[in-house]
Each structure stands twice: as structure tokens, then as C-alpha cells.
Design a protein around this motif. Structure first.
Motif, mmCIF file in Angstrom:
data_model
loop_
_atom_site.group_PDB
_atom_site.id
_atom_site.type_symbol
_atom_site.label_atom_id
_atom_site.label_comp_id
_atom_site.label_asym_id
_atom_site.label_seq_id
_atom_site.Cartn_x
_atom_site.Cartn_y
_atom_site.Cartn_z
ATOM 1 N N LEU A 128 11.099 -14.126 -13.622
ATOM 2 C CA LEU A 128 12.100 -14.891 -12.885
ATOM 3 C C LEU A 128 13.500 -14.306 -13.054
ATOM 4 O O LEU A 128 14.186 -13.997 -12.084
ATOM 5 C CB LEU A 128 12.067 -16.365 -13.315
ATOM 6 N N ARG A 129 13.892 -14.112 -14.313
ATOM 7 C CA ARG A 129 15.262 -13.656 -14.546
ATOM 8 C C ARG A 129 15.435 -12.190 -14.189
ATOM 9 O O ARG A 129 16.532 -11.735 -13.900
ATOM 10 C CB ARG A 129 15.646 -13.911 -16.006
ATOM 11 N N GLY A 130 14.347 -11.434 -14.211
ATOM 12 C CA GLY A 130 14.430 -10.020 -13.881
ATOM 13 C C GLY A 130 14.426 -9.738 -12.388
ATOM 14 O O GLY A 130 14.978 -8.743 -11.929
ATOM 15 N N LYS B 277 17.359 -20.523 -3.285
ATOM 16 C CA LYS B 277 16.379 -21.553 -3.635
ATOM 17 C C LYS B 277 15.253 -20.928 -4.464
ATOM 18 O O LYS B 277 14.766 -19.848 -4.132
ATOM 19 C CB LYS B 277 15.764 -22.153 -2.368
ATOM 20 N N VAL B 278 14.852 -21.650 -5.511
ATOM 21 C CA VAL B 278 13.703 -21.239 -6.308
ATOM 22 C C VAL B 278 12.717 -22.412 -6.313
ATOM 23 O O VAL B 278 13.102 -23.536 -6.636
ATOM 24 C CB VAL B 278 14.118 -20.884 -7.752
ATOM 25 N N LEU C 27 12.430 -17.183 -4.510
ATOM 26 C CA LEU C 27 11.202 -16.999 -5.288
ATOM 27 C C LEU C 27 10.395 -18.289 -5.359
ATOM 28 O O LEU C 27 10.958 -19.380 -5.444
ATOM 29 C CB LEU C 27 11.587 -16.537 -6.703
ATOM 30 N N ILE C 28 9.087 -18.130 -5.308
ATOM 31 C CA ILE C 28 8.178 -19.262 -5.496
ATOM 32 C C ILE C 28 7.360 -18.962 -6.743
ATOM 33 O O ILE C 28 6.810 -17.871 -6.872
ATOM 34 C CB ILE C 28 7.223 -19.407 -4.292
ATOM 35 N N SER C 29 7.303 -19.910 -7.658
ATOM 36 C CA SER C 29 6.493 -19.704 -8.855
ATOM 37 C C SER C 29 5.417 -20.778 -8.914
ATOM 38 O O SER C 29 5.714 -21.974 -8.873
ATOM 39 C CB SER C 29 7.360 -19.782 -10.113
ATOM 40 N N ILE C 30 4.180 -20.342 -8.987
ATOM 41 C CA ILE C 30 3.066 -21.299 -9.083
ATOM 42 C C ILE C 30 2.072 -20.811 -10.132
ATOM 43 O O ILE C 30 1.981 -19.616 -10.392
ATOM 44 C CB ILE C 30 2.325 -21.469 -7.730
ATOM 45 N N PRO C 31 1.341 -21.741 -10.720
ATOM 46 C CA PRO C 31 0.230 -21.294 -11.560
ATOM 47 C C PRO C 31 -0.997 -21.093 -10.668
ATOM 48 O O PRO C 31 -1.089 -21.717 -9.612
ATOM 49 C CB PRO C 31 0.017 -22.475 -12.501
ATOM 50 N N ALA D 178 5.105 -17.504 1.208
ATOM 51 C CA ALA D 178 6.034 -16.573 0.562
ATOM 52 C C ALA D 178 6.256 -15.363 1.465
ATOM 53 O O ALA D 178 7.393 -14.914 1.668
ATOM 54 C CB ALA D 178 5.489 -16.141 -0.798
ATOM 55 N N ARG D 179 5.171 -14.852 2.030
ATOM 56 C CA ARG D 179 5.281 -13.662 2.882
ATOM 57 C C ARG D 179 6.134 -13.978 4.112
ATOM 58 O O ARG D 179 7.052 -13.244 4.450
ATOM 59 C CB ARG D 179 3.879 -13.213 3.303
ATOM 60 N N ARG D 180 5.836 -15.108 4.750
ATOM 61 C CA ARG D 180 6.553 -15.474 5.972
ATOM 62 C C ARG D 180 8.036 -15.704 5.720
ATOM 63 O O ARG D 180 8.876 -15.374 6.535
ATOM 64 C CB ARG D 180 5.923 -16.742 6.552
ATOM 65 N N SER D 181 8.340 -16.313 4.574
ATOM 66 C CA SER D 181 9.735 -16.639 4.306
ATOM 67 C C SER D 181 10.469 -15.470 3.647
ATOM 68 O O SER D 181 11.677 -15.510 3.470
ATOM 69 C CB SER D 181 9.821 -17.869 3.401
ATOM 70 N N GLY D 182 9.737 -14.443 3.280
ATOM 71 C CA GLY D 182 10.368 -13.289 2.637
ATOM 72 C C GLY D 182 10.749 -13.555 1.200
ATOM 73 O O GLY D 182 11.634 -12.883 0.650
ATOM 74 N N SER D 183 10.096 -14.549 0.555
ATOM 75 C CA SER D 183 10.420 -14.805 -0.848
ATOM 76 C C SER D 183 9.373 -14.170 -1.761
ATOM 77 O O SER D 183 8.258 -13.868 -1.334
ATOM 78 C CB SER D 183 10.547 -16.308 -1.115
ATOM 79 N N LEU D 184 9.763 -13.966 -3.016
ATOM 80 C CA LEU D 184 8.846 -13.390 -3.986
ATOM 81 C C LEU D 184 7.872 -14.471 -4.470
ATOM 82 O O LEU D 184 8.240 -15.641 -4.545
ATOM 83 C CB LEU D 184 9.617 -12.851 -5.195
ATOM 84 N N LEU D 185 6.658 -14.043 -4.815
ATOM 85 C CA LEU D 185 5.694 -14.989 -5.369
ATOM 86 C C LEU D 185 5.328 -14.583 -6.791
ATOM 87 O O LEU D 185 4.804 -13.491 -7.017
ATOM 88 C CB LEU D 185 4.419 -15.021 -4.499
ATOM 89 N N HIS D 186 5.648 -15.481 -7.734
ATOM 90 C CA HIS D 186 5.208 -15.272 -9.118
ATOM 91 C C HIS D 186 4.050 -16.211 -9.393
ATOM 92 O O HIS D 186 4.111 -17.400 -9.063
ATOM 93 C CB HIS D 186 6.344 -15.571 -10.110
ATOM 94 N N MET D 187 2.986 -15.675 -9.984
ATOM 95 C CA MET D 187 1.856 -16.536 -10.317
ATOM 96 C C MET D 187 1.538 -16.440 -11.800
ATOM 97 O O MET D 187 1.443 -15.348 -12.351
ATOM 98 C CB MET D 187 0.630 -16.150 -9.490
#
Lengths: 155, 387
Positions: free
Chosen positions: B77-79, B90-91, B141-145, B164-173
């Protein structure tokens, strides 16, 4: 979990609670706490000659809450009413040999439960004791609890 | 003694321990050294990187070693956020996230980010339609487990990856609890960043990894000698890393058998425990991690239950955080809409591959007595009876 922080006395009372249950024909029942907070206690008493002749408890709560209520019933069973109402959570905690710091709050309700039972007993015999009246259920007791934890000399 | 708390800690596989010991005793050198002592540790570490990559279908160079899940999540997230497009403030996180995601989110909220709490349904599954309404071109960024760590419900990761792809945001899982028991393909799943923990692969504690998809721009959180492609400085914990690699290899090789074993144990638990009157499964009935069984019993409180099980030699987890000062029930269970008193009566059983049917049967044997003892003592019991 902080099992190891519970002393043997607390564990013993939790495992083998004294006076658990209800009285068939209780003179008075005090119920305090709220399941929302995770603790709820019920104390039933029978009174004879101004003494607590018999007492039972039921608790919805953690090991500490159960052990404390169990110990409280042992402490006050047979006691004169005027002495029983003076028993503090501090007394009960000392009898238990102390509680883990984060569990102190769980012991507070036990004494409140006894006071509530006494309040209803007095009410039944025509004595008004507003000082023993249980707190309004809507009232948030967490705030008081926090203060007590900080002030506690035992933790 | 029966250990059913895999989400707190896993045992390290004996064969993994053998490899770790070799790198502590014999191949103890620093992989950065030019002399001979550096080469065996370097080889061991790179082999581990390959193994971890293989487990989740990533390239070895996409794996960054860390000290565990918390550090991986911090780095993820921070990186990555300093490199996201301007204007994306928005996160998106959720109530089913790892605690460190939530802690970082609240720090981000103090630094100007808007943190969105993705809503979950009664099973602890993120509501995709509602997520769609709040995720857009302002989302960084979107973060989900992969699955809720507490109730085990598998998240709609395909749909969320598409969002995430459509909105152009990063996805962290967060793959921490999933990677040892679910087949993961980060490339196919559209994941940009993924967190892994060694202990959750039945490897040693204190090691983890972050998958960083090639092309994702990152800034280090820990700066120093420039290890791990500059993203995580500090001499590597070679023995731990080698152990994580060996654990990952075994997880990959035995995945099918482990899944079958865990599903068998879970079904056995389910059959045995849900027979108890007033018991309910928390989380999705079928779409859940094979090792997770989360159950609640009406009228009783979690910690008492846990202590009595402990006295019977059984270790389980509880969703009810009664040990916390403010007595709050589990955030995940409350967000699923459970009332407090029901959330307080929950018990989390997380299995590891070394658990056995006999252990499950022992729990099934002692549980009814514990439940009825606590109910006999509960002022809620007959109060609600017949109500």
C-alpha cells in the motif's frame, strides 16, 4: 488468549462455579449488564433474618466474569444484608487473588448484580433504597469502567 | 492436545525445518558476498523465489521477500500509492481485511486519502454491485483478501479485479490464508500486488513475500543497501526464506491431497457440531476456505467456551475480541449484520494439514457438554427460550 494470566483461584472458580443457577422461589432477582457489551449477570437471593440465606448466579460472559460472580456468592452467602451491600468489587477481586488487567471490568458487574438483587428485596419489603437501584440499561457503563481500570491499585 | 487455530499460527513442516537448519549451520553466508560463502545462500534464496513464484504463477523477479504479511501489506500500500495518478485519492478496503490493511487505511485517511469501506453481505462477502458504485477513476487502490480470514468466505475476486481494471486502480490481494490451500494464479486473476506469509504455508515465522506485478511502480518503505531490487533493504533472512521456499514447494506438490483432507475434516466438523441446538455457521456455507469453520452458539460467550475447550486440550480461536479493553465483538461479524451477543458467541476453527479425524472427533465429543454447561449458567438462555 491470556489464559496464563488468570491465577489458579480464578480458573478454579471458572471451572467449578459455586452457587451457579437459579433459586426455585427467590425473594429477589437482580439482573445487570447487557449482552451487547458481552457481559450479563443475574443474582438471585433468599433472605432470612436479615441475612442472605441462599444465593445463585447466572452469567453470560468471559471466564473472569463467571469466576468473579462465583466468588461473590461465596463471599456474601450467610452475610447480613447491611454488610453484603458494602462488599465492593475490590473485595471480590482481592478474594480471587487479582485479575488480569484487561479483565478487571468484567468483575464490576457482579457487585452491581448483587446490589440490584438487594434493591428489589428491599422494595419488596417496602423499603426504598435508591442508592442500590440498578443503572438504567440504556446507560453506557463502559465509561465508568474505563475510569475504574485506570484507578485500580490491583492492576 | 488438539490445535485448531491455524489462523494464529501454523506448525512448520519437519522437512522444512531440516532445510532451514542447513542454512543456519552450514550455508550461513550473506548472499550479497562476492566470495564463496555467498554463493550457496544466494542460490538457496533464488530457488525459494522461484518456488514461491510457481505457487502463485508469478515470475521469480516479481517476488520481494519481507518479514511477513504485515510488512508485505505495508509495502504494497505505502509503496505503490505514491506512484498512482494524481487525482486518485480513494483507497478501497473492507471489514474483512487483514488488521494491518485497516491500520494503514486509517493512517492514509489522515494523509488526505479517502478510505472507502466496501460493504459485505451476511456471509462476509464483498457486495460487488455496491463496490461498483463507489469505485471509479478517482480510486487509486483496492485491497481485498482472497477470503475473509475470520469466516473464510471467498471474495468475488474476479468481479473485483474487473472493477479494478476498468477503473484503472491497483488491486492488492491478501493471499495469506489462501495460498496453501487454494490454487492461485496471480496473472490470470489480474492481481497487481499480493501478500504472502511463510508461516501460513507451514514454513517458519518472520518471513513473507510481496508479489509485485512487473510494471507496477513502487517506492521502498525500508531504505538501505538496496536489497530486493531496492524495494526492501536489509540483509536477507536466508534460512527463513529458504524455509518459505521449501514450504511453498510442498504446498504446490501436495495441494490436491491437502484440500481433500481439509474438506473432509471440515465436513466432519460441520456434521458433528451443527447438530447442537442453537448453533449456526458463520460465513458462506459452501464458497469458503477448506480449512475454515466458524460457528456460533446462541446464549453463550466466546471466551468461556474457548477456555473450557482449552482445559480439554483443544485450542481454537474466537471472533469475539473479549480480550480487548472495550469489549468489542469482531468487526467482521458485526459488519455481516450479526447482533453483538451473537458475535460474542462465535468460535473460529482453522485447520492445518496435519490435523486428523481423531482430533475433530474429540472436539465433537466435548462440545455439547461445554455448550450445555455454559447455557445452564447463562441468564440469556431461558429468557429467550420460547420468545
Amino acid at each position: 488468549m491470556d489464559r496464563l494470566e488468570y491465577n489458579d483461584m480464578v480458573l478454579e472458580h471458572f471451572k467449578n462455579p459455586r452457587n451457579a443457577g437459579t433459586l426455585e422461589e427467590a425473594d429477589a432477582i437482580g439482573q445487570v449488564g447487557n449482552p451487547v457489551c458481552g457481559d450479563m449477570m443475574e443474582i438471585s437471593i433468599n433472605v432470612k433474618d436479615d441475612r442472605i440465606e441462599d444465593i445463585r448466579f447466572r452469567t453470560f460472559g468471559c471466564a473472569s466474569a463467571i469466576a468473579t460472580t462465583s466468588m461473590l456468592t461465596e463471599v456474601v452467602k450467610g452475610m447480613r444484608l447491611e454488610d453484603a451491600e458494602k462488599v465492593t468489587w475490590d473485595d471480590v477481586m482481592k478474594s480471587l487473588g487479582g485479575l488480569p488487567k484487561i479483565k478487571v471490568h468484567c468483575s464490576l458487574l457482579a457487585v452491581d448484580g448483587l446490589k440490584a438483587a438487594l434493591y428489589y428485596y428491599y422494595k419488596k419489603v417496602g423499603v426504598d433504597r435508591p442508592d442500590l437501584k440498578p443503572k438504567d440499561e440504556d446507560e453506557d457503563h463502559h465509561h465508568d469502567v474505563e475510569v475504574n481500570i485506570q484507578d485500580s491499585p490491583l492492576v | 492436545m488438539v490445535y485448531f487455530d491455524a489462523s494464529s499460527a501454523m506448525p512448520t513442516r519437519p522437512e522444512v525445518i531440516d532445510e532451514i537448519v542447513q542454512y543456519m549451520r552450514d550455508d550461513f553466508g550473506n548472499p550479497a558476498s562476492i566470495h564463496g560463502w555467498g554463493s550457496a545462500p544466494k542460490r538457496g534464496m533464488e530457488r525459494a523465489r522461484e518456488e514461491i513464484g510457481k505457487l502463485i504463477n508469478a515470475m521469480p523477479e516479481e517476488i520481494i521477500f519481507t518479514s511477513g504479511a504485515t510488512e508485505s501489506i505495508n509495502l504494497a500500500l505505502r509503496g505503490s500509492l505514491p506512484h498512482t495518478e494524481k487525482g486518485r485519492m480513494k483507497v478501497a478496503t473492507s471489514a474483512v481485511d487483514h488488521r494491518s490493511v485497516r491500520a494503514i487505511a486509517s493512517a492514509l485517511a489522515n494523509s488526505g486519502y479517502e478510505v472507502i469501506d466496501l460493504e459485505v453481505d451476511i456471509y462476509g462477502v464483498i457486495d460487488v454491485e455496491k463496490a461498483d458504485r463507489v469505485i471509479g477513476d478517482d480510486t487509486a487502490l483496492i485491497s481485498i483478501p482472497y477470503a475473509s480470514p475470520e469466516v473464510g468466505s471467498i471474495q468475488p475476486y474476479k468481479e473485483l479485479a474487473e472493477l479494478a481494471r476498468r477503473s484503472g486502480s491497483l488491486l492488492h490481494m491478501d493471499l495469506t490464508m489462501a495460498a496453501f490451500q487454494e490454487p492461485i494464479d496471480v496473472a490470470r486473476m489480474g492481481i497487481d500486488l499480493a501478500t504472502l506469509s511463510s508461516n501460513d504455508l507451514l514454513g517458519p515465522k518472520g518471513v513473507g513475500a510481496l508479489y509485485v506485478r512487473r510494471g507496477v511502480k513502487m517506492t521502498p518503505v525500508l531504505r538501505g543497501g538496496g536489497h530486493e531490487r531496492g524495494l526492501r533493504s536489509g540483509s536477507e533472512n536466508v534460512a527463513g526464506i529458504v524455509g518459505m521456499g521449501a514450504a511453498a514447494r510442498i504446498c504446490r506438490e501436495r495441494m490436491g491431497g491437502v484440500r481433500k483432507h481439509l474438506l473432509g475434516l471440515r465436513d466432519r466438523l460441520s456434521r458433528g457440531l451443527l447438530q447442537i441446538e442453537g448453533s449456526h455457521l458463520n460465513g458462506h456455507p459452501t464458497h469458503r476456505l477448506p480449512n475454515n469453520f466458524n460457528i456460533r452458539f446462541d446464549y453463550i460467550e466466546g471466551e468461556s467456551m474457548l477456555m473450557l475447550l482449552d482445559m480439554n486440550g483443544i485450542g481454537v480461536g474466537t471472533g469475539s475480541a473479549c480480550s480487548s479493553k472495550n469489549l468489542e465483538a469482531s468487526h467482521t461479524l458485526l459488519s455481516m449484520g450479526l447482533p453483538h451477543e451473537k458475535a460474542h458467541g462465535s468460535m473460529q476453527i482453522t485447520l492445518n494439514p496435519l490435523n486428523t479425524e481423531e482430533e475433530v472427533d474429540h472436539l465433537i465429543d466435548v462440545m455439547p457438554g461445554i455448550v450445555s454447561d455454559l447455557r445452564a449458567m447463562s441468564p440469556l438462555y431461558n429468557k429467550e427460550e420460547g420468545a
